[in-house]
Design an enzyme around this catalytic site. Structure first.
Site, PDB file in Angstrom:
ATOM      1  N   LEU A   1      -5.645  -2.175  -2.487  1.00  0.00           N
ATOM      2  CA  LEU A   1      -5.140  -1.546  -1.182  1.00  0.00           C
ATOM      3  C   LEU A   1      -5.318  -0.033  -1.556  1.00  0.00           C
ATOM      4  O   LEU A   1      -5.501   0.452  -0.523  1.00  0.00           O
ATOM      5  CB  LEU A   1      -3.602  -2.032  -1.216  1.00  0.00           C
ATOM      6  CG  LEU A   1      -3.340  -3.545  -0.800  1.00  0.00           C
ATOM      7  CD1 LEU A   1      -1.820  -3.828  -0.656  1.00  0.00           C
ATOM      8  CD2 LEU A   1      -4.001  -3.694   0.525  1.00  0.00           C
TER       9      LEU A   1
ATOM     10  N   GLY B   1      -7.286   1.766  -3.520  1.00  0.00           N
ATOM     11  CA  GLY B   1      -8.524   2.390  -3.353  1.00  0.00           C
ATOM     12  C   GLY B   1      -9.579   2.123  -2.167  1.00  0.00           C
ATOM     13  O   GLY B   1     -10.071   2.950  -1.544  1.00  0.00           O
TER      14      GLY B   1
ATOM     15  N   ARG C   1      15.991  -8.643 -10.515  1.00  0.00           N
ATOM     16  CA  ARG C   1      14.984  -9.454 -11.259  1.00  0.00           C
ATOM     17  C   ARG C   1      15.122  -9.061 -12.868  1.00  0.00           C
ATOM     18  O   ARG C   1      15.089  -9.821 -13.504  1.00  0.00           O
ATOM     19  CB  ARG C   1      13.478  -8.498 -10.883  1.00  0.00           C
ATOM     20  CG  ARG C   1      12.944  -9.127  -9.709  1.00  0.00           C
ATOM     21  CD  ARG C   1      11.661  -8.590  -9.217  1.00  0.00           C
ATOM     22  NE  ARG C   1      11.079  -9.273  -8.157  1.00  0.00           N
ATOM     23  CZ  ARG C   1      10.088  -8.787  -7.422  1.00  0.00           C
ATOM     24  NH1 ARG C   1       9.394  -7.771  -7.897  1.00  0.00           N
ATOM     25  NH2 ARG C   1       9.969  -9.098  -6.283  1.00  0.00           N
TER      26      ARG C   1
ATOM     27  N   HIS D   1       4.797  -9.026 -14.734  1.00  0.00           N
ATOM     28  CA  HIS D   1       4.331  -8.875 -13.285  1.00  0.00           C
ATOM     29  C   HIS D   1       3.891  -8.024 -12.816  1.00  0.00           C
ATOM     30  O   HIS D   1       2.852  -7.697 -12.094  1.00  0.00           O
ATOM     31  CB  HIS D   1       5.717  -9.369 -12.469  1.00  0.00           C
ATOM     32  CG  HIS D   1       5.438  -9.585 -10.973  1.00  0.00           C
ATOM     33  ND1 HIS D   1       4.645 -10.256 -10.293  1.00  0.00           N
ATOM     34  CD2 HIS D   1       5.774  -8.976 -10.095  1.00  0.00           C
ATOM     35  CE1 HIS D   1       4.341  -9.996  -9.217  1.00  0.00           C
ATOM     36  NE2 HIS D   1       5.350  -9.267  -8.712  1.00  0.00           N
TER      37      HIS D   1
ATOM     38  N   LEU E   1       2.695  -3.143  -2.173  1.00  0.00           N
ATOM     39  CA  LEU E   1       1.927  -2.909  -1.173  1.00  0.00           C
ATOM     40  C   LEU E   1       2.019  -1.619  -0.463  1.00  0.00           C
ATOM     41  O   LEU E   1       1.140  -1.217  -0.208  1.00  0.00           O
ATOM     42  CB  LEU E   1       1.800  -4.145  -0.403  1.00  0.00           C
ATOM     43  CG  LEU E   1       1.860  -5.406  -1.077  1.00  0.00           C
ATOM     44  CD1 LEU E   1       2.010  -6.701  -0.108  1.00  0.00           C
ATOM     45  CD2 LEU E   1       0.713  -5.547  -1.760  1.00  0.00           C
TER      46      LEU E   1
HETATM   47  C1  LIG Z   1       1.486 -12.618  -8.026  1.00  0.00           C
HETATM   48  C2  LIG Z   1       1.479 -11.162  -7.759  1.00  0.00           C
HETATM   49  C3  LIG Z   1       2.264 -11.187  -6.263  1.00  0.00           C
HETATM   50  C4  LIG Z   1       2.549  -9.997  -5.726  1.00  0.00           C
HETATM   51  N1  LIG Z   1       3.423  -9.612  -4.459  1.00  0.00           N
HETATM   52  C5  LIG Z   1       3.700  -8.742  -4.063  1.00  0.00           C
HETATM   53  C6  LIG Z   1       4.376  -8.506  -2.877  1.00  0.00           C
HETATM   54  O1  LIG Z   1       4.703  -9.651  -2.270  1.00  0.00           O
HETATM   55  N2  LIG Z   1       4.881  -7.297  -2.321  1.00  0.00           N
HETATM   56  C7  LIG Z   1       4.343  -6.153  -3.024  1.00  0.00           C
HETATM   57  O2  LIG Z   1       4.743  -4.979  -2.438  1.00  0.00           O
HETATM   58  N3  LIG Z   1       3.668  -6.109  -4.206  1.00  0.00           N
HETATM   59  C8  LIG Z   1       3.369  -7.220  -4.877  1.00  0.00           C
HETATM   60  N4  LIG Z   1       2.812  -7.388  -6.077  1.00  0.00           N
HETATM   61  C9  LIG Z   1       2.231  -6.099  -6.703  1.00  0.00           C
HETATM   62  C10 LIG Z   1       0.955  -5.541  -5.756  1.00  0.00           C
HETATM   63  O3  LIG Z   1       0.245  -6.987  -5.461  1.00  0.00           O
HETATM   64  C11 LIG Z   1       0.089  -4.613  -6.878  1.00  0.00           C
HETATM   65  O4  LIG Z   1       0.955  -3.766  -7.451  1.00  0.00           O
HETATM   66  C12 LIG Z   1      -0.962  -4.031  -5.853  1.00  0.00           C
HETATM   67  O5  LIG Z   1      -1.660  -4.656  -5.128  1.00  0.00           O
HETATM   68  C13 LIG Z   1      -1.878  -3.029  -6.512  1.00  0.00           C
HETATM   69  O6  LIG Z   1      -2.755  -2.446  -5.693  1.00  0.00           O
HETATM   70  P1  LIG Z   1      -3.862  -1.480  -6.367  1.00  0.00           P
HETATM   71  O7  LIG Z   1      -4.714  -1.160  -5.177  1.00  0.00           O
HETATM   72  O8  LIG Z   1      -3.008  -0.235  -6.862  1.00  0.00           O
HETATM   73  O9  LIG Z   1      -4.607  -2.370  -7.701  1.00  0.00           O
HETATM   74  P2  LIG Z   1      -5.355  -3.522  -7.492  1.00  0.00           P
HETATM   75  O10 LIG Z   1      -5.303  -4.385  -6.356  1.00  0.00           O
HETATM   76  O11 LIG Z   1      -5.089  -3.988  -8.778  1.00  0.00           O
HETATM   77  O12 LIG Z   1      -7.032  -2.994  -7.312  1.00  0.00           O
HETATM   78  C14 LIG Z   1      -7.536  -2.556  -8.641  1.00  0.00           C
HETATM   79  C15 LIG Z   1      -9.120  -2.267  -8.382  1.00  0.00           C
HETATM   80  O13 LIG Z   1      -9.625  -1.444  -9.401  1.00  0.00           O
HETATM   81  C16 LIG Z   1     -10.972  -2.024  -9.893  1.00  0.00           C
HETATM   82  N5  LIG Z   1     -11.051  -1.719 -11.343  1.00  0.00           N
HETATM   83  C17 LIG Z   1     -10.148  -1.752 -12.221  1.00  0.00           C
HETATM   84  N6  LIG Z   1     -10.586  -1.158 -13.406  1.00  0.00           N
HETATM   85  C18 LIG Z   1     -11.835  -0.881 -12.827  1.00  0.00           C
HETATM   86  C19 LIG Z   1     -12.893  -0.176 -13.674  1.00  0.00           C
HETATM   87  N7  LIG Z   1     -12.594   0.304 -14.798  1.00  0.00           N
HETATM   88  N8  LIG Z   1     -14.186   0.211 -13.055  1.00  0.00           N
HETATM   89  C20 LIG Z   1     -14.348  -0.355 -11.866  1.00  0.00           C
HETATM   90  N9  LIG Z   1     -13.353  -0.707 -10.960  1.00  0.00           N
HETATM   91  C21 LIG Z   1     -12.123  -1.105 -11.671  1.00  0.00           C
HETATM   92  C22 LIG Z   1     -10.795  -3.515  -9.670  1.00  0.00           C
HETATM   93  O14 LIG Z   1     -11.872  -3.932  -9.439  1.00  0.00           O
HETATM   94  C23 LIG Z   1      -9.973  -3.450  -8.208  1.00  0.00           C
HETATM   95  O15 LIG Z   1     -10.803  -3.339  -7.281  1.00  0.00           O
HETATM   96  C24 LIG Z   1       2.214  -8.589  -6.628  1.00  0.00           C
HETATM   97  C25 LIG Z   1       1.600  -8.785  -7.840  1.00  0.00           C
HETATM   98  C26 LIG Z   1       1.120 -10.177  -8.253  1.00  0.00           C
HETATM   99  C27 LIG Z   1       0.440 -10.143  -9.436  1.00  0.00           C
END
Ligand SMILES: Cc1cc2nc3c(=O)[nH]c(=O)nc-3n(C[C@H](O)[C@H](O)[C@H](O)COP(=O)(O)OP(=O)(O)OC[C@H]3O[C@@H](n4cnc5c(N)ncnc54)[C@H](O)[C@@H]3O)c2cc1C
Ligand code: SF4
Ligand code: FES
Lengths: 649, 248
Positions: free
Chosen positions: A48, A50, A342, A413, A453
């Site tokens: 989300l 990136g 939690r 989590h 999110l």
């Molecule tokens: C099962 C579950 C349910 C959840 N439910 C909820 C919810 O209902 N509501 C809520 O608000 N949150 C929820 N969360 C938390 C939330 O989903 C995450 O915190 C959030 O989506 C993280 O988004 P992000 O963009 O930071 O990272 P991510 O979506 O984890 O993306 C990481 C990105 O980085 C890339 N990446 C990582 N390392 C490298 C590297 N070294 N080189 C190149 N690319 C790399 C990956 O390929 C990916 O594209 C939930 C989490 C889990 C595990």
């Protein structure tokens, strides 16, 4: 441990809380469109945070390169989020407001987050929903055609927007489609199946990355005027977690070792309702939605003998008479009961299992029982209320929760810790930013449901597009630096040396074996309950394990091919270093707050926060592999909320 | 439990590839199929052999990364489930199990069970979006959308982009995947302005990627882990025809 007095400047804008963001936007430097085309931005990660950042920066005219390690940007771990996303829309007319969302988040985080950032998050939350709807995200709607909301933990209002049980998926697809649109227009160059393995710094500024093409194994050098790390959380340091298998710390760990401070590394969220571990082969844990605690009652047998009989298969839950059951959450927290937060529900489960009253063969599991709800509401109502969740549970465990209680146990989590960032989301390395779960974030010591999110999209769509201009305005005369610059050459050499070191150990044990052992240490000593004695021991254990890893790991294959074991080995090697930093942080924080529970600091089992001595963000500076990290403190100032003790009794 | 596996091994895109026999014992019926593969890989690594490459990430049926063709079926025998949601209890002790990659001209094999599905991304880039820049949106409740439409859009949006539909189709067609996105956006008021150019551009890209034609076999729907309906293909055909008509 080195102590350094606060040198951290969070760059919080002046003025009253509610006007800080407007003030900032009005005063930030701008980059004109012609200059934007000359500026290159690297975005690592397409979750989300990136995907929304890459798409928006490209729309603004910057030249963007985006990276992810999966085969498509659409598969980032954000896809797995189920429950929903918060926003202070007040569509329900139930008294919600930006201030209330801000306040709930600060309080939920046990007063360990920065006021100004959290307020801004609440402020832009409303724009997120507008943007997503415009992109075609199919949020749930009421019969009148307007958006539906549900309520979530830690709030008294209904402010959570959702798309069935697939909210993360739908939000991510919205951002992914916006990103692909820019790819199609030629404004973003997408590098899927690429992993960032080093940050390149020139004259103290972030100027690029070294990435490995995971298909061919080739190392690539990429220049950028700025680098955004949007690489998600590091919960997999515990081996078992609800995170996707590939989630890792590598990108931010490399930045840490290049000088970016790491904020509150020990703040981890452990979710109370997950399917328990059943065997050593298990590769991940599955979350069962928190909403189940609305109707499910949590219990274990009162006696250790009954629990033992269940574990050995001599008794079934139905054989335990009502008066022999301990509904421990209802007993300990009569006013909140099964719906306590939690962190508290998780700790209570651990406590009864440590007493020998767990009900699964491993000893670590409790019941979540729907029989009362079924008696009260009927099977059909209960089934309808929890839709996909019961079949999902049954598919995994082969047991029908309508007939016998669910078995649950807490699991790792989310990580509230991450790279320290200032108000502009910049790390302590100029030009290097961290967004989403990868930064130390707005959630303090505990995150509320449906807020991750929101934060990821706020950072990417609405914050970085403004704050990055303030930095890049000063870079318009910087010509792209050729990647044969010594800094790129050296960074690439560090990466290839390490890969060759990994491949040349040729030991006897697999990467997973080490990862599992690390996970056990972290879970036992740096998990739900932590003590100075345990943490001290764990630090030595992690060091020893790291030593063994580098002398006995077996990584098959070569560097110049598609080699998932090698990718994994690099990530686990980084986890083995991160684990120690988490322990150091947990050990130094002599208080209990949110998800960080130090057994020495409690009042009859309840967390005891120490605002006088620990009302700060711990930001750690890397000082070398064998040296202790240095601690920097960002004092947290609360001008708009009153610090208070959380009580749920 | 004990199983005889016949697994497709292919070093890289150029290698012709072949099925290799493995026997695996002491498998717990509660293991997932991918965990069984983990155990096998662990054994292979310890024996000094090359582990089997396969794609996976979330292991809960939502990221769309896992992709195994098991006993002649995309994602194996279980209905409405991905490979990672398949458990060993679905098999009988002593079974022989064939494990192969997705096979389609547009999905070249990278290694063993891993294929290149980037064609799907390029189809989305060709038109699978609504052109709205960040910050241009009006209030979310300004356009009410009938619940039934929103629900049908959500049904189509549930696609995880795994490619099982392509793998299951004897023609290697991507109609189910493409039609799911075209339908989702065509069903929503926000999607109207670009409705017809979207259909034209996505279909054009689909053809260029080398996906086959649809001959109404229906294998895609039967194997789709998210139960995406064939009616989406019918809707896409209508959209496409209207678009072609308007264009002339
Ligand atoms: C099962 C579950 C349910 C959840 N439910 C909820 C919810 O209902 N509501 C809520 O608000 N949150 C929820 N969360 C938390 C939330 O989903 C995450 O915190 C959030 O989506 C993280 O988004 P992000 O963009 O930071 O990272 P991510 O979506 O984890 O993306 C990481 C990105 O980085 C890339 N990446 C990582 N390392 C490298 C590297 N070294 N080189 C190149 N690319 C790399 C990956 O390929 C990916 O594209 C939930 C989490 C889990 C595990
Ligand atoms: S339509 Fe179904 S089978 Fe095809 S990609 Fe989407 S989810 Fe997979
Ligand atoms: S691994 Fe994500 S769907 Fe199977």
């Amino acid at each position: 441990m080195l102590m350094t007095m606060s040198t951290l400047n969070a760059k919080i804008p002046p003025g009253p809380l509610a006007e800080k963001w407007s003030y900032y936007k009005e005063h930030a430097k701008l980059v004109n469109p012609a200059n934007k085309r000359k500026l290159e931005v690297i975005v690592v990660g397409t979750g989300l945070a990136g995907a929304s950042a890459a798409a928006t920066l490209a729309e603004l005219g910057y030249k963007v390169k985006a990276f992810c390690f999966q085969d498509s940007p659409r598969r980032a771990h954000s896809i797995a989020a189920q429950g929903g996303i918060n926003a202070a829309k007040n569509y329900k007319n139930d008294g919600d407001s930006v201030f209330r969302l801000f306040y709930d988040t600060i309080k939920g985080g046990d007063f360990r987050a920065r006021e100004a950032n959290v307020y801004r998050l609440a402020e832009v939350s409303v724009n997120i929903i507008d943007q997503c709807v415009a992109q075609g995200v199919p949020f749930a709607r009421e019969y009148g055609g307007l958006l539906d909301n549900r309520s979530f933990g830690g709030a008294q209002v209904s402010r959570t927007f959702y798309a069935r049980g697939q909210t993360g998926q739908q939000l991510l697809l919205g951002a992914y489609q916006a990103l692909e649109r820019q790819v199609g227009l030629g404004n973003v160059k997408m590098y899927a199946r690429h992993e960032m393995l080093e940050l390149v710094k020139i004259d103290g500024k972030a100027r690029g990355i070294i990435a490995r093409n995971l298909v061919t194994g080739e190392l690539e050098r990429h220049f950028g005027h700025a680098v955004l790390l949007c690489t998600g959380g590091y919960g997999n340091v515990f081996y078992l977690s609800t995170n996707a298998m590939g989630s890792n710390v590598t990108a931010i760990w490399k930045a840490y070792k290049q000088g970016a401070f790491f904020g509150n590394p020990c703040f981890t969220q452990i979710h109370p309702t997950c399917i328990p571990v059943t065997g050593d082969y298990q590769s991940k844990l599955t979350l069962m939605s928190e909403s189940l605690r609305n109707d499910g009652r949590v219990w274990v047998p009162k006696s250790v003998e009954d629990a033992k009989a269940i574990r050995e298969g001599r008794k079934k839950p139905e054989d335990i008479k009502e008066e022999d059951r301990d509904y421990y959450l209802e007993r300990k927290y009569p006013s909140y009961g099964n719906l306590c937060p939690r962190d508290i529900a998780s700790r209570a489960a651990k406590e009864v299992c440590d007493e020998g009253r767990g009900i699964v063969p491993s000893g670590y599991g409790v019941y979540l029982d729907f029989s009362d709800a079924i008696k009260r509401l009927g099977v059909e109502t209960v089934k309808a209320r929890y839709g996909e969740l019961f079949p999902m549970y049954q598919n995994i465990t082969n047991e029908d929760p309508l007939k016998t209680p669910m078995k649950i146990y807490p699991a790792v989590h989310y990580t509230m810790g991450g790279l320290w960032v200032d108000y502009e989301l910049m790390t302590t390395i100029p030009g290097c930013y961290a967004l989403g779960e990868a930064n130390f974030s707005d959630h303090g010591a505990n995150r509320l449901g449906a807020s991750a999110l929101m934060q990821g999209l706020a950072d990417g769509y609405f914050i970085i597009p403004y704050t990055i201009g303030n930095y890049l305005a000063g870079e318009i005369f910087t010509k792209p630096i050729p990647t044969d610059h010594p800094a790129f050459v050296e960074a690439e050499k560090r990466v290839s040396d390490r890969i060759h070191r990994l491949l040349s150990v040729k030991g006897r044990r697999t990467v997973d074996e080490f990862h599992r052992l690390l996970g056990k240490i972290m879970w036992e000593y740096c998990g739900m309950a932590r003590s100075a004695a345990g943490l001290t021991k764990a630090r030595d254990m992690v060091r020893e394990l790291r030593r063994e890893f580098w002398s006995d790991v077996r990584v098959p294959g070569s560097a110049n091919e598609f080699n998932p074991e090698l990718d994994k080995a690099g990530r686990v090697a980084d986890f083995l270093e991160l684990g120690e930093l988490m322990i150091v942080d947990a050990l130094h924080r002599n208080e209990s707050c949110g998800g960080h529970f130090r057994v020495e600091y409690q009042d009859e089992g309840e967390a005891k926060r120490d605002d006088e001595n620990y009302r700060y963000v711990a930001a750690w500076e890397y000082k070398g592999d064998d040296a202790d990290p240095a601690l920097h403190k960002e004092e947290l100032v609360f001008e708009n909320v009153q610090l208070q003790v959380r009580s749920y009794k | 439990m004990k199983f005889h596996l016949k697994v497709w091994r292919q070093k890289n895109a150029k290698d012709p590839g072949r099925l290799v026999d493995y026997t695996i014992d002491n498998i717990n019926p509660d293991m997932s199929f991918l965990e069984m593969m983990d155990v096998l890989n662990d054994e292979l690594i310890r024996k000094g052999e090359d582990p089997i490459a396969f794609d996976h990430d979330c292991r809960e049926g939502i990221c769309g990364m896992c992709s195994m063709y098991i006993n002649g079926r995309a994602h194996g025998p279980q209905r409405a489930a991905t490979t990672c949601q398949l458990y060993m209890r679905s098999f009988k002790d002593g079974d022989t199990i064939y494990v192969e990659p997705w096979r389609a001209k547009a999905f070249p094999v990278i290694k063993d069970l891993v294929v290149d599905r980037s064609a799907f991304d390029r189809i989305i880039a060709a038109g699978g979006f609504i052109s709205v820049n960040t910050g241009q949106a009006q209030d979310a409740n300004a356009i009410p959308i009938p619940k039934a439409d929103a629900d049908r859009a959500m049904d189509a949006a549930a696609c995880i982009g795994c490619g099982a539909c392509v793998a299951a189709c004897p023609n290697g067609a991507a109609m189910l995947f493409v039609s799911a996105k075209i339908s989702q956006l065509a069903l929503l008021p926000q999607g109207q302005p670009e409705r017809y150019t979207r259909a034209l551009n996505m279909v054009k890209q689909m053809d260029e990627e080398g996906f086959g034609n649809c001959t109404n076999i229906g294998a895609c729907e039967a194997e789709c882990p998210k139960e995406i309906k064939l009616t989406n293909i019918a809707r896409m055909n209508r959209e496409y025809l209207t678009a072609a008509f308007i264009q002339e």
